[in-house]
Motif scaffolding. Structure first.
Motif, PDB file in Angstrom:
ATOM      1  N   ILE A   1      16.435 -13.871 -11.807  1.00 22.58           N
ATOM      2  CA  ILE A   1      17.658 -13.311 -11.224  1.00 22.58           C
ATOM      3  C   ILE A   1      17.530 -11.792 -11.119  1.00 22.58           C
ATOM      4  CG2 ILE A   1      20.124 -12.910 -11.608  1.00 22.58           C
ATOM      5  CD1 ILE A   1      20.231 -15.701 -12.898  1.00 22.58           C
ATOM      6  N   GLY A   2      16.967 -11.180 -12.164  1.00 23.67           N
ATOM      7  CA  GLY A   2      16.773  -9.728 -12.147  1.00 23.67           C
ATOM      8  C   GLY A   2      15.836  -9.288 -11.036  1.00 23.67           C
ATOM      9  N   ILE A   3      14.775 -10.066 -10.778  1.00 26.36           N
ATOM     10  CA  ILE A   3      13.854  -9.740  -9.685  1.00 26.36           C
ATOM     11  C   ILE A   3      14.549  -9.904  -8.342  1.00 26.36           C
ATOM     12  CG2 ILE A   3      11.740 -10.444  -8.506  1.00 26.36           C
ATOM     13  CD1 ILE A   3      10.583 -11.218 -11.198  1.00 26.36           C
ATOM     14  N   GLY A   4      15.256 -11.035  -8.164  1.00 30.56           N
ATOM     15  CA  GLY A   4      15.931 -11.301  -6.894  1.00 30.56           C
ATOM     16  C   GLY A   4      16.996 -10.279  -6.581  1.00 30.56           C
ATOM     17  N   TYR A   5      17.656  -9.755  -7.619  1.00 29.08           N
ATOM     18  CA  TYR A   5      18.717  -8.763  -7.406  1.00 29.08           C
ATOM     19  C   TYR A   5      18.159  -7.487  -6.779  1.00 29.08           C
ATOM     20  CZ  TYR A   5      22.261  -5.271  -8.509  1.00 29.08           C
ATOM     21  OH  TYR A   5      23.178  -4.259  -8.423  1.00 29.08           O
ATOM     22  N   ASN A   6      16.891  -7.175  -7.046  1.00 28.13           N
ATOM     23  CA  ASN A   6      16.284  -5.944  -6.529  1.00 28.13           C
ATOM     24  C   ASN A   6      15.579  -6.135  -5.195  1.00 28.13           C
ATOM     25  OD1 ASN A   6      16.928  -4.199  -8.786  1.00 28.13           O
ATOM     26  ND2 ASN A   6      15.466  -5.392  -9.970  1.00 28.13           N
ATOM     27  N   ILE A   7      15.653  -7.331  -4.620  1.00 29.85           N
ATOM     28  CA  ILE A   7      14.995  -7.604  -3.339  1.00 29.85           C
ATOM     29  C   ILE A   7      16.055  -7.714  -2.254  1.00 29.85           C
ATOM     30  CG2 ILE A   7      13.597  -9.241  -2.022  1.00 29.85           C
ATOM     31  CD1 ILE A   7      12.246 -10.049  -4.607  1.00 29.85           C
ATOM     32  N   ASN A   8      15.958  -6.851  -1.263  1.00 34.55           N
ATOM     33  CA  ASN A   8      16.872  -6.895  -0.117  1.00 34.55           C
ATOM     34  C   ASN A   8      16.039  -6.931   1.154  1.00 34.55           C
ATOM     35  OD1 ASN A   8      18.925  -6.734   1.707  1.00 34.55           O
ATOM     36  ND2 ASN A   8      19.886  -4.920   0.819  1.00 34.55           N
ATOM     37  N   LEU A   9      15.834  -8.133   1.667  1.00 38.50           N
ATOM     38  CA  LEU A   9      14.980  -8.313   2.849  1.00 38.50           C
ATOM     39  C   LEU A   9      15.579  -7.699   4.112  1.00 38.50           C
ATOM     40  CD1 LEU A   9      13.835 -12.013   2.255  1.00 38.50           C
ATOM     41  CD2 LEU A   9      12.622  -9.910   1.674  1.00 38.50           C
ATOM     42  N   SER A  10      16.891  -7.487   4.121  1.00 35.84           N
ATOM     43  CA  SER A  10      17.529  -6.927   5.312  1.00 35.84           C
ATOM     44  C   SER A  10      17.132  -5.474   5.545  1.00 35.84           C
ATOM     45  CB  SER A  10      19.058  -7.037   5.194  1.00 35.84           C
ATOM     46  OG  SER A  10      19.527  -6.282   4.089  1.00 35.84           O
ATOM     47  N   GLN A  11      16.629  -4.806   4.520  1.00 37.58           N
ATOM     48  CA  GLN A  11      16.221  -3.413   4.652  1.00 37.58           C
ATOM     49  C   GLN A  11      14.756  -3.259   5.049  1.00 37.58           C
ATOM     50  OE1 GLN A  11      17.181  -1.432   0.970  1.00 37.58           O
ATOM     51  NE2 GLN A  11      19.388  -1.562   1.295  1.00 37.58           N
ATOM     52  N   VAL A  12      14.065  -4.378   5.229  1.00 42.53           N
ATOM     53  CA  VAL A  12      12.645  -4.343   5.586  1.00 42.53           C
ATOM     54  C   VAL A  12      12.513  -4.457   7.097  1.00 42.53           C
ATOM     55  CG1 VAL A  12      10.399  -5.428   5.263  1.00 42.53           C
ATOM     56  CG2 VAL A  12      12.046  -5.402   3.380  1.00 42.53           C
ATOM     57  N   SER A  13      11.903  -3.465   7.713  1.00 38.17           N
ATOM     58  CA  SER A  13      11.699  -3.474   9.163  1.00 38.17           C
ATOM     59  C   SER A  13      10.368  -4.128   9.511  1.00 38.17           C
ATOM     60  CB  SER A  13      11.722  -2.043   9.702  1.00 38.17           C
ATOM     61  OG  SER A  13      10.630  -1.295   9.180  1.00 38.17           O
ATOM     62  N   LEU A  14      10.195  -4.427  10.791  1.00 40.89           N
ATOM     63  CA  LEU A  14       8.941  -5.039  11.252  1.00 40.89           C
ATOM     64  C   LEU A  14       7.757  -4.115  11.008  1.00 40.89           C
ATOM     65  CD1 LEU A  14       7.446  -7.317  12.694  1.00 40.89           C
ATOM     66  CD2 LEU A  14       8.011  -6.208  14.880  1.00 40.89           C
ATOM     67  N   ARG A  15       7.962  -2.809  11.191  1.00 38.18           N
ATOM     68  CA  ARG A  15       6.865  -1.860  10.940  1.00 38.18           C
ATOM     69  C   ARG A  15       6.465  -1.859   9.469  1.00 38.18           C
ATOM     70  NH1 ARG A  15       7.435   4.531  12.051  1.00 38.18           N
ATOM     71  NH2 ARG A  15       8.708   4.339  10.155  1.00 38.18           N
ATOM     72  N   ASP A  16       7.466  -1.963   8.587  1.00 42.13           N
ATOM     73  CA  ASP A  16       7.158  -2.038   7.155  1.00 42.13           C
ATOM     74  C   ASP A  16       6.343  -3.280   6.838  1.00 42.13           C
ATOM     75  OD1 ASP A  16       8.464   0.320   6.540  1.00 42.13           O
ATOM     76  OD2 ASP A  16      10.398  -0.681   6.255  1.00 42.13           O
ATOM     77  N   VAL A  17       6.717  -4.414   7.430  1.00 43.44           N
ATOM     78  CA  VAL A  17       5.979  -5.657   7.197  1.00 43.44           C
ATOM     79  C   VAL A  17       4.528  -5.516   7.640  1.00 43.44           C
ATOM     80  CG1 VAL A  17       5.797  -8.087   7.852  1.00 43.44           C
ATOM     81  CG2 VAL A  17       8.043  -7.098   7.372  1.00 43.44           C
ATOM     82  N   ILE A  18       4.317  -4.932   8.823  1.00 48.67           N
ATOM     83  CA  ILE A  18       2.947  -4.759   9.330  1.00 48.67           C
ATOM     84  C   ILE A  18       2.148  -3.835   8.417  1.00 48.67           C
ATOM     85  CG2 ILE A  18       1.577  -3.854  11.244  1.00 48.67           C
ATOM     86  CD1 ILE A  18       3.847  -4.706  13.118  1.00 48.67           C
ATOM     87  N   ARG A  19       2.758  -2.724   8.018  1.00 44.81           N
ATOM     88  CA  ARG A  19       2.048  -1.761   7.157  1.00 44.81           C
ATOM     89  C   ARG A  19       1.639  -2.393   5.830  1.00 44.81           C
ATOM     90  NH1 ARG A  19       6.167   2.530   6.202  1.00 44.81           N
ATOM     91  NH2 ARG A  19       4.539   3.632   5.077  1.00 44.81           N
ATOM     92  N   TYR A  20       2.590  -3.079   5.196  1.00 47.07           N
ATOM     93  CA  TYR A  20       2.292  -3.649   3.880  1.00 47.07           C
ATOM     94  C   TYR A  20       1.321  -4.819   3.974  1.00 47.07           C
ATOM     95  CZ  TYR A  20       5.803  -0.769   1.577  1.00 47.07           C
ATOM     96  OH  TYR A  20       6.494   0.290   1.066  1.00 47.07           O
ATOM     97  N   GLU A  21       1.442  -5.616   5.028  1.00 52.92           N
ATOM     98  CA  GLU A  21       0.515  -6.746   5.168  1.00 52.92           C
ATOM     99  C   GLU A  21      -0.913  -6.269   5.399  1.00 52.92           C
ATOM    100  OE1 GLU A  21       0.909  -9.912   4.649  1.00 52.92           O
ATOM    101  OE2 GLU A  21       2.996  -9.598   4.081  1.00 52.92           O
TER     102      GLU A  21
END
Length: 401
Positions: free
Chosen positions: A337-357
C-alpha cells in the motif's frame, strides 16, 4: 478537543497539526466515525487491498502464480493512479496521519523481509563457485553502473529533460537503482522455482553476493565521504564512521555467538523456543536502530545480521517459518500500500516512458554482457551464461522500495 487539522508554514516547511484521537473507536453508536481512528482504518485498508489482490490473482490465474505482481497492481489501484483520483476517497483513506502509520508499517515489513531472506542465504556458495563468481560480481558492479550513467546523460541530451545534457537528480537516481541488484530477490525467485542447486542458480547467486558486498562497501565509503564533507565537526564524522565499523564487528563477534549458543541449546529436530525468537527480534531491532543512529539506512543492519545468522536449523529457514506468517499476511499489505500510494501513473508522459524504457534496456543489456563475457571465457555453456544473465535481471520486492 475539536477534530480540526491545521496546516501552517514555518521556516519554509509545511507543518500539519492533527488532534490525537486514539487507536480504537468507541463505535458508530457513540457518534464516532471509526475510519478517523488508527486501528479501524488500518484494518480497512488491509482488507480492501487483500480483496483487490485476490481479484487480480483470479484474473491472472491462467498465466501462473504472480503473487508479487498482483499485490503491486492492487497497491497501484488503491493509490492516486486509479481509485485515488477521487479526492473524497484520498481524504478518507490517506489523510496525513494514516500515511505516517502506513509508512511505519512499511519500514517494519521491509526490515523483517531483509532479515528473513538474507538469513537463508549460504555465503559459502561463493567459495564453491570460485574465481568466476568474483569476476562476475566485480563486472556486475562496474559495467551496469558506468553504462547507466552514460546512458542517463545521453538520453537526457537527446530526448530533453536536462540542460547541457546533465541528467536531473531523479533520472540519475533511477539509473543507480536499476544498476543495483539484490541477491535476496533472486534467491526468493530461484527458491520458488527449485533452481537453487542448479549450476546457473549457484553461479547467479554467488556472483550477486560478490556484487552486493562491493555495492555495500561503496555505499558505506560514499556515506563516510559525505559525512566528512557535510559535517563541520570532523571529529563527529570520524566518530560516526568508527561506530559503523563497531556495529559490524558487534554483529559478527557478539550477536552471532549469541545465536550459535541458542542453536546449541535447541535439541536436534526441535523448533526454536519462543524466548529465543524474541531475543533474535530484539537483536534485529537493535542493529537497525544502531544503523539509523550512525547514519546508515535501517535495513543495512538487518542485512548484515541476516548474513551473520547461522544457516543450519533451527535458524535460517526455521526463522522464516516462525516469522513469515506475520510478515507476509499482515505487514506485506502495508508495504505494498505504501508503494502504491507513491505511484501516480497520470503524471507520467509518453516521453518519460520512452526515456526510462531506453535507460532500463541499456542497463539490462549491460548486465547480460557483464555475465556473458567472463562466463564464456571460462567455458561456461552459452545457454547457461544466457540463463544467468536473465537471473541477474530479476527484480522484485527490494526494487519496489
Amino acid at each position: 478537543m475539536e477534530n480540526i487539522t491545521k496546516t501552517f508554514q514555518h521556516g519554509g516547511v509545511d507543518w500539519i497539526c492533527e488532534p490525537w484521537l486514539g487507536a480504537g473507536s468507541m463505535g458508530i453508536g457513540r457518534g464516532e466515525n471509526p475510519i478517523k481512528f488508527t486501528l479501524p482504518l488500518l484494518l480497512l485498508q488491509i482488507s480492501v487491498f487483500t480483496l483487490i489482490s485476490v481479484f487480480f490473482q483470479f484474473l491472472l490465474r491462467p498465466f501462473g502464480k504472480f503473487v508479487f505482481l498482483t499485490q503491486i497492481l492492487a497497491g497501484i489501484c488503491l493509490g492516486p493512479s486509479v481509485i485515488g483520483r477521487n479526492k473524497q476517497y484520498m481524504s478518507t483513506f490517506f489523510y496525513k496521519r494514516s500515511v505516517f502509520i502506513i509508512e511505519s508499517f512499511e519500514a517494519i515489513c521491509f526490515l523483517f523481509v531483509c532479515y528473513i531472506t538474507t538469513c537463508q542465504v549460504d555465503t559459502r556458495m561463493v567459495k564453491r563457485v570460485g574465481k568466476l563468481a568474483f569476476i562476475n560480481g566485480i563486472l556486475l558492479f562496474l559495467i551496469p553502473f558506468v553504462c547507466g550513467q552514460f546512458a542517463a546523460i545521453i538520453i537526457s541530451k537527446r530526448l530533453g529533460g536536462a540542460p547541457d545534457g546533465i541528467p536531473p537528480a531523479e533520472f540519475h537516481h533511477v539509473a543507480i537503482v536499476e544498476s543495483t541488484m539484490y541477491f535476496q530477490v533472486v534467491y526468493g525467485v530461484l527458491s520458488s522455482l527449485k533452481m537453487l542447486n542448479t549450476e546457473p542458480g549457484r553461479l547467479a547467486l554467488a556472483s550477486m553476493m560478490v556484487h552486493d558486498c562491493l555495492a555495500w562497501c561503496f555505499f558505506m565509503l560514499n556515506i563516510a565521504i559525505k559525512l566528512n564533507v557535510d559535517l563541520k565537526d570532523k571529529n563527529r564524522a570520524l566518530l560516526l564512521s568508527l561506530l559503523q565499523m563497531v556495529m559490524i564487528v558487534a554483529i559478527i563477534y557478539v550477536f552471532r555467538p549469541i545465536m550459535k549458543w541458542m542453536m546449541g541449546r535447541t535439541p536436534e529436530g526441535h523448533s526454536l523456543k519462543t524466548s529465543y525468537l524474541c531475543v533474535i527480534c530484539v537483536l534485529l531491532f537493535v542493529t537497525c536502530l544502531w544503523a539509523e543512529f550512525v547514519g546508515l539506512p535501517y535495513f543495512f543492519g538487518a542485512v548484515v545480521l541476516g548474513l551473520a545468522t547461522p544457516k543450519r536449523p533451527p535458524l535460517g529457514t526455521g526463522l522464516s517459518d516462525k516469522i513469515g506468517c506475520f510478515v507476509w499476511f499482515f505487514l506485506m499489505p502495508c508495504y505494498i500500500i505504501g508503494i502504491g500510494y507513491n505511484i501516480n501513473l497520470s503524471q507520467v508522459s509518453l516521453r518519460d516512458v520512452i526515456r526510462y524504457e531506453i535507460l532500463f534496456g541499456v542497463i539490462r543489456f549491460a548486465k547480460m554482457i557483464a555475465i556473458a563475457l567472463p562466463s564464456l571465457y571460462y567455458n561456461v555453456p552459452l545457454w547457461h551464461a544466457i540463463l544467468v544473465g536473465f537471473m541477474v535481471n530479476i527484480q522484485g520486492l527490494y526494487d519496489g522500495n
